[in-house]
Design a protein around this motif. Structure first.
Motif, mmCIF file in Angstrom:
data_model
loop_
_atom_site.group_PDB
_atom_site.id
_atom_site.type_symbol
_atom_site.label_atom_id
_atom_site.label_comp_id
_atom_site.label_asym_id
_atom_site.label_seq_id
_atom_site.Cartn_x
_atom_site.Cartn_y
_atom_site.Cartn_z
ATOM 1 N N THR A 116 0.740 -1.245 -0.139
ATOM 2 C CA THR A 116 0.012 0.055 -0.070
ATOM 3 C C THR A 116 1.014 1.073 0.030
ATOM 4 O O THR A 116 0.667 2.278 -0.575
ATOM 5 C CB THR A 116 -1.015 0.116 1.248
ATOM 6 O OG1 THR A 116 -1.802 -1.185 1.257
ATOM 7 C CG2 THR A 116 -1.757 1.428 1.305
ATOM 8 N N LEU A 117 1.999 1.224 0.699
ATOM 9 C CA LEU A 117 2.779 2.369 0.777
ATOM 10 C C LEU A 117 3.458 2.839 -0.450
ATOM 11 O O LEU A 117 3.750 4.054 -0.713
ATOM 12 C CB LEU A 117 4.036 2.083 1.936
ATOM 13 C CG LEU A 117 3.530 2.467 3.021
ATOM 14 C CD1 LEU A 117 4.910 1.678 4.212
ATOM 15 C CD2 LEU A 117 3.378 3.712 3.610
ATOM 16 N N LEU A 118 3.705 1.650 -1.455
ATOM 17 C CA LEU A 118 4.070 2.171 -2.689
ATOM 18 C C LEU A 118 3.615 3.043 -3.426
ATOM 19 O O LEU A 118 3.986 3.923 -4.069
ATOM 20 C CB LEU A 118 4.417 0.741 -3.594
ATOM 21 C CG LEU A 118 5.242 -0.315 -2.930
ATOM 22 C CD1 LEU A 118 5.060 -1.504 -4.023
ATOM 23 C CD2 LEU A 118 6.748 0.341 -2.889
ATOM 24 N N ASP A 119 2.235 3.166 -3.115
ATOM 25 C CA ASP A 119 1.457 4.147 -3.829
ATOM 26 C C ASP A 119 1.675 5.637 -3.430
ATOM 27 O O ASP A 119 1.403 6.628 -4.128
ATOM 28 C CB ASP A 119 0.099 4.164 -3.445
ATOM 29 C CG ASP A 119 -0.674 2.696 -4.321
ATOM 30 O OD1 ASP A 119 0.196 2.317 -5.383
ATOM 31 O OD2 ASP A 119 -1.650 2.249 -3.879
ATOM 32 N N ASN A 125 10.806 10.492 -12.050
ATOM 33 C CA ASN A 125 12.261 10.148 -12.804
ATOM 34 C C ASN A 125 12.206 8.641 -12.993
ATOM 35 O O ASN A 125 12.452 7.974 -14.233
ATOM 36 C CB ASN A 125 13.272 10.534 -12.237
ATOM 37 C CG ASN A 125 13.028 11.959 -12.245
ATOM 38 O OD1 ASN A 125 13.059 13.026 -12.995
ATOM 39 N ND2 ASN A 125 13.495 12.654 -11.010
ATOM 40 N N SER A 126 12.137 7.982 -12.300
ATOM 41 C CA SER A 126 12.564 6.359 -12.253
ATOM 42 C C SER A 126 11.084 5.614 -12.521
ATOM 43 O O SER A 126 11.451 4.251 -12.761
ATOM 44 C CB SER A 126 13.314 5.704 -11.054
ATOM 45 O OG SER A 126 12.142 5.851 -9.775
ATOM 46 N N ASP A 127 10.029 5.876 -11.976
ATOM 47 C CA ASP A 127 8.741 5.208 -11.933
ATOM 48 C C ASP A 127 9.157 3.619 -11.197
ATOM 49 O O ASP A 127 8.832 2.741 -11.750
ATOM 50 C CB ASP A 127 8.560 4.821 -13.176
ATOM 51 C CG ASP A 127 6.984 4.132 -13.089
ATOM 52 O OD1 ASP A 127 6.316 4.296 -12.421
ATOM 53 O OD2 ASP A 127 6.755 3.248 -14.196
ATOM 54 N N PHE A 128 10.157 3.813 -9.909
ATOM 55 C CA PHE A 128 10.716 2.630 -9.403
ATOM 56 C C PHE A 128 10.170 2.758 -7.924
ATOM 57 O O PHE A 128 11.312 3.316 -7.131
ATOM 58 C CB PHE A 128 11.957 2.324 -9.467
ATOM 59 C CG PHE A 128 12.528 0.990 -8.878
ATOM 60 C CD1 PHE A 128 12.424 -0.192 -9.810
ATOM 61 C CD2 PHE A 128 12.997 1.090 -7.844
ATOM 62 C CE1 PHE A 128 12.755 -1.399 -9.251
ATOM 63 C CE2 PHE A 128 13.513 -0.258 -7.187
ATOM 64 C CZ PHE A 128 13.377 -1.512 -8.009
ATOM 65 N N PRO A 129 8.595 2.635 -7.519
ATOM 66 C CA PRO A 129 8.674 2.996 -5.890
ATOM 67 C C PRO A 129 9.110 1.872 -4.982
ATOM 68 O O PRO A 129 9.284 0.711 -5.392
ATOM 69 C CB PRO A 129 7.137 2.777 -6.100
ATOM 70 C CG PRO A 129 6.536 1.953 -7.285
ATOM 71 C CD PRO A 129 7.823 2.081 -8.357
ATOM 72 N N VAL A 130 9.543 2.285 -3.846
ATOM 73 C CA VAL A 130 10.339 1.479 -2.872
ATOM 74 C C VAL A 130 9.705 1.738 -1.718
ATOM 75 O O VAL A 130 9.070 3.125 -1.389
ATOM 76 C CB VAL A 130 11.669 1.750 -2.799
ATOM 77 C CG1 VAL A 130 12.069 0.752 -1.838
ATOM 78 C CG2 VAL A 130 12.323 1.449 -4.146
#
Length: 234
Positions: A116-119, A125-130
């Protein structure tokens, strides 16, 4: 309230240069940031970076920044990035900060919460959520990665969670859990590993990978031969 309580949350073993600031979002919520140094000096987290990143990680937009020193590190960049009103004051508001000093304590399942936090990740720039959750002895702090126009001023999810904990005066950590929905494995970057090796040297790091598996590691093992020079001035 003076700045002293927040200053005391700073981690400044190398310079003794304590600093803190408070960011107020457009909705009126306030977020504190403190200076967190690293033995690898360029990885030091300035108070302004910490406060703005924490604000952004909560889905808020910074609008004002309160500081006792308007010339402090990175303040000029963050002020311009978000057109912040910079307010010099020696009396930050106690009532607006009260909730910041209490870690979350709700019971929850870790992986669903990490997903859920990834949202909340800010990744234009990266479109790489962590996402990351840092557990302490009396609660936990959440973080997501935050990217801004200057790539070097972005900050990873692990360090956002660490920044929240230090601002709240919590440094007795138990474990850190990390998740990404992309990539072969979920793994702290090299910079985060250096920070983790100093602040969480013998702690469990749980990595939740995108394929549904997970692995557990001792933080010390994530960065063999990490920089620990005893020759630095202290």
């Amino acid at each position: 309230m003076s700045w002293n309580p927040l200053y005391e949350q700073s981690y400044v073993p190398y310079s003794s240069n304590k600093h803190a600031c408070v960011v107020e979002s457009k909705s009126g919520k306030c977020y504190a940031g403190v200076r967190i140094e690293n033995i690898s000096y360029p990885l030091t987290i300035p108070a302004a970076q910490a406060a703005c990143a924490i604000c952004l990680s909560e889905g808020e937009i910074p609008a004002k920044i309160y500081t006792e020193d308007p010339s402090s590190e990175q303040l000029d960049y963050w002020g311009k990035e978000f057109e912040l009103e910079v307010i010099e004051t020696n009396n930050p508001s106690q009532d607006k900060l009260e909730d910041l000093f209490h870690p979350s304590k709700k019971d929850f399942e870790v992986l669903p919460r990490l997903k859920t936090l990834l949202d909340n990740a800010v990744t234009p720039n990266s479109d790489f959520p962590v996402s990351a959750i840092l557990f302490t002895e009396d609660g936990y702090f959440e973080g997501v990665n935050v990217e801004v126009s200057a790539w070097t001023h972005g900050i990873c999810a692990e360090r956002v969670a660490i920044s929240k904990a230090f601002a709240a005066g919590r440094t007795e950590f138990t474990r850190l859990e990390v998740h990404t929905r992309k990539g072969e494995i979920s793994s702290p970057c090299g910079a985060c590993r250096q920070v983790i090796s100093e602040l969480l040297p013998y702690h469990d790091i749980v990595l939740h990978h995108s394929d549904g598996t997970q692995s557990e590691h001792l933080s010390l093992d994530l960065l063999p031969f990490s920089f620990k020079s005893s020759a630095l001035k202290k």
